[in-house]
Motif scaffolding. Structure first.
Motif, PDB file in Angstrom:
ATOM      1  N   SER A  93       0.824  -1.207   0.000  1.00 39.47           N
ATOM      2  CA  SER A  93       0.000   0.000   0.000  1.00 39.47           C
ATOM      3  C   SER A  93       0.860   1.260   0.000  1.00 39.47           C
ATOM      4  O   SER A  93       0.595   2.212  -0.743  1.00 39.47           O
ATOM      5  CB  SER A  93      -0.921   0.002   1.228  1.00 39.47           C
ATOM      6  N   VAL A  97       0.750   3.993  -2.956  1.00 39.37           N
ATOM      7  CA  VAL A  97       0.340   5.371  -2.665  1.00 39.37           C
ATOM      8  C   VAL A  97       1.451   6.341  -3.046  1.00 39.37           C
ATOM      9  O   VAL A  97       1.191   7.419  -3.595  1.00 39.37           O
ATOM     10  CB  VAL A  97      -0.034   5.505  -1.175  1.00 39.37           C
ATOM     11  N   HIS A 161       1.804   2.897   7.847  1.00 36.27           N
ATOM     12  CA  HIS A 161       0.494   3.570   7.914  1.00 36.27           C
ATOM     13  C   HIS A 161       0.682   5.071   8.127  1.00 36.27           C
ATOM     14  O   HIS A 161      -0.079   5.884   7.576  1.00 36.27           O
ATOM     15  CB  HIS A 161      -0.352   2.970   9.033  1.00 36.27           C
ATOM     16  N   SER A 165      -0.644   8.013   5.630  1.00 36.20           N
ATOM     17  CA  SER A 165      -1.453   9.150   6.104  1.00 36.20           C
ATOM     18  C   SER A 165      -0.808  10.471   5.718  1.00 36.20           C
ATOM     19  O   SER A 165      -1.502  11.420   5.308  1.00 36.20           O
ATOM     20  CB  SER A 165      -1.617   9.059   7.626  1.00 36.20           C
ATOM     21  N   MET A 168      -1.356  11.103   2.044  1.00 35.89           N
ATOM     22  CA  MET A 168      -2.761  11.463   1.778  1.00 35.89           C
ATOM     23  C   MET A 168      -3.019  12.931   2.084  1.00 35.89           C
ATOM     24  O   MET A 168      -3.754  13.614   1.357  1.00 35.89           O
ATOM     25  CB  MET A 168      -3.682  10.578   2.613  1.00 35.89           C
ATOM     26  N   ALA A 176      -6.436  11.936  -3.736  1.00 33.84           N
ATOM     27  CA  ALA A 176      -6.728  11.262  -2.466  1.00 33.84           C
ATOM     28  C   ALA A 176      -7.904  10.306  -2.621  1.00 33.84           C
ATOM     29  O   ALA A 176      -7.918   9.214  -2.027  1.00 33.84           O
ATOM     30  CB  ALA A 176      -7.025  12.295  -1.379  1.00 33.84           C
ATOM     31  N   ALA A 177      -8.896  10.683  -3.426  1.00 31.55           N
ATOM     32  CA  ALA A 177     -10.043   9.799  -3.644  1.00 31.55           C
ATOM     33  C   ALA A 177      -9.609   8.526  -4.381  1.00 31.55           C
ATOM     34  O   ALA A 177     -10.035   7.412  -4.032  1.00 31.55           O
ATOM     35  CB  ALA A 177     -11.124  10.529  -4.436  1.00 31.55           C
ATOM     36  N   VAL A 179      -6.612   7.226  -4.333  1.00 29.61           N
ATOM     37  CA  VAL A 179      -5.806   6.451  -3.382  1.00 29.61           C
ATOM     38  C   VAL A 179      -6.705   5.698  -2.411  1.00 29.61           C
ATOM     39  O   VAL A 179      -6.465   4.525  -2.091  1.00 29.61           O
ATOM     40  CB  VAL A 179      -4.845   7.384  -2.618  1.00 29.61           C
ATOM     41  N   LEU A 180      -7.744   6.361  -1.934  1.00 28.59           N
ATOM     42  CA  LEU A 180      -8.631   5.740  -0.955  1.00 28.59           C
ATOM     43  C   LEU A 180      -9.332   4.525  -1.534  1.00 28.59           C
ATOM     44  O   LEU A 180      -9.489   3.493  -0.865  1.00 28.59           O
ATOM     45  CB  LEU A 180      -9.658   6.764  -0.464  1.00 28.59           C
ATOM     46  N   VAL A 181      -9.762   4.617  -2.786  1.00 30.58           N
ATOM     47  CA  VAL A 181     -10.401   3.471  -3.432  1.00 30.58           C
ATOM     48  C   VAL A 181      -9.421   2.309  -3.526  1.00 30.58           C
ATOM     49  O   VAL A 181      -9.760   1.160  -3.235  1.00 30.58           O
ATOM     50  CB  VAL A 181     -10.924   3.867  -4.830  1.00 30.58           C
ATOM     51  N   LEU A 183      -6.755   1.756  -1.639  1.00 31.59           N
ATOM     52  CA  LEU A 183      -6.414   1.245  -0.310  1.00 31.59           C
ATOM     53  C   LEU A 183      -7.485   0.339   0.259  1.00 31.59           C
ATOM     54  O   LEU A 183      -7.197  -0.549   1.062  1.00 31.59           O
ATOM     55  CB  LEU A 183      -6.161   2.414   0.653  1.00 31.59           C
ATOM     56  N   ASN A 184      -8.730   0.555  -0.115  1.00 30.78           N
ATOM     57  CA  ASN A 184      -9.816  -0.274   0.398  1.00 30.78           C
ATOM     58  C   ASN A 184      -9.876  -1.632  -0.291  1.00 30.78           C
ATOM     59  O   ASN A 184     -10.512  -2.556   0.212  1.00 30.78           O
ATOM     60  CB  ASN A 184     -11.163   0.447   0.244  1.00 30.78           C
TER      61      ASN A 184
END
Length: 335
Positions: A93, A97, A161, A165, A168, A176-177, A179-181, A183-184
């Protein structure tokens, strides 16, 4: 039973959902697509370019995560030993990122970055935790070395982590959006190119698991007993670590760090087989991913006003209470 459940869930993922397809229609679409016969433009696109690659990749990453978790948990004799917990997924991750935020990478570049990050963090964890039982030549203290590996992984995961953060907070909203998708963990971007790459990797790694399965079962007897039976303990452990990390890395590169699949698959499989089983762990991982993805893509939108959730949100929701339950039961046994 587990293999049959995989087949049923695979069929459900393709045939049911927001667009339903009958079994005869599916085979007509598949035949037309392969032979260039009668075309079904809308249905063919939905089935062959959306549903089928999604189900194929979901099954393969479930198998890969399940085998990875089963290898770690069997080798270290600890149910907490999975790529999610010991930092392998965090390495993938953090690298992905970094590639997205700093270098503006996308597509295959992100996948290769995740693969490299997982391998790099695995090498670091292995070097930190390396003891006599993990080095060529074997030795005593396998459990102690396993505990060092887990603790080293947890510490490195916490640091990574923090890196994620920080990155991000430094990125714009759109990045960021994205990346968030990622990461999930999501199957929304599944396609045949990723399926082919992942399938080729599994064609190499699954036979490697089969070769290691025999020595790994003997290793469960303890390092001294395994060495007495002719097993090269250090090299076997190194081979198991490399194979398990590669399985988790290629799965993460294909769909992102789908949380807790590797952690859940082995213990759930043990409830059916009454013992550690790598084939059962593989089936368990596929079941978890396929069931979670079907819920995220078809049932969650009905409950959340059309919101389609990434599959990692569902698996994460399953894994957190299971981890707490595992810790509570372990404390009861110790007391």
């Amino acid at each position: 039973m587990l293999a049959a459940a995989v087949v049923v869930l695979f069929a459900v993922s393709i045939l049911l959902g927001s667009y339903t397809v009958t079994i005869p229609d599916f085979f007509r679409i598949l035949t037309a697509h392969l032979t260039g016969g009668e075309k079904f433009p809308g249905a063919s696109f939905i089935v062959m370019e959306n549903k089928l690659p999604r189900a194929v990749i979901g099954t393969m990453i479930g198998v890969a995560f399940g085998l990875s978790g089963g290898l770690f948990q069997t080798m270290l004799r600890n149910p907490l030993a999975s790529p999610d917990v010991i930092g392998i997924s965090s390495g993938a991750s953090a690298a992905a990122v970094t590639a997205i935020v700093i270098f503006g990478a996308s597509g295959a570049a992100v996948s290769w970055s995740a693969l490299g990050g997982a391998m790099g963090v695995a090498a670091l964890i292995y070097a930190i935790s390396r003891g006599n039982s993990l080095s060529p030549g074997g030795g005593n203290g396998g459990n102690a070395a396993g505990n060092r590996l887990i603790l080293a992984g947890v510490g490195i995961a916490a640091a990574l982590h923090a890196v994620i953060s920080f990155l991000m907070t430094r990125s714009d909203i759109r990045t960021a959006a994205d990346v968030l998708v990622w990461l999930n963990g999501s199957l929304n971007s599944a396609n045949w190119d990723r399926a082919v790459i992942l399938g080729a990797a599994l064609l190499i790694l699954v036979p490697a698991v089969a070769v290691l399965a025999g020595p790994l079962r003997i290793l469960e007897l303890g390092d001294d007993a395994a060495a007495g039976l002719g097993i090269r303990v250090g090299l076997t452990r190194l081979g198991v670590v490399l194979t398990a990390v590669a399985l988790a890395a290629v799965a993460t590169a294909a769909a992102g760090p789908v949380a807790f699949v590797a952690f859940l698959a082995g213990p759930i499989a043990c409830r059916f087989t009454r013992k550690a089983s790598l084939p059962a762990s593989a089936c368990g991982g596929a079941i978890i991913v396929l069931a979670a993805d079907y819920f995220a893509a078809n049932i969650a939108p009905l409950l959340l006003d059309g919101t389609v959730l990434p599959v990692g949100v569902i698996t994460g929701a399953l894994g957190a209470p299971f981890l707490l339950w595992l810790l509570v039961t372990a404390n009861r046994k110790d007391s």
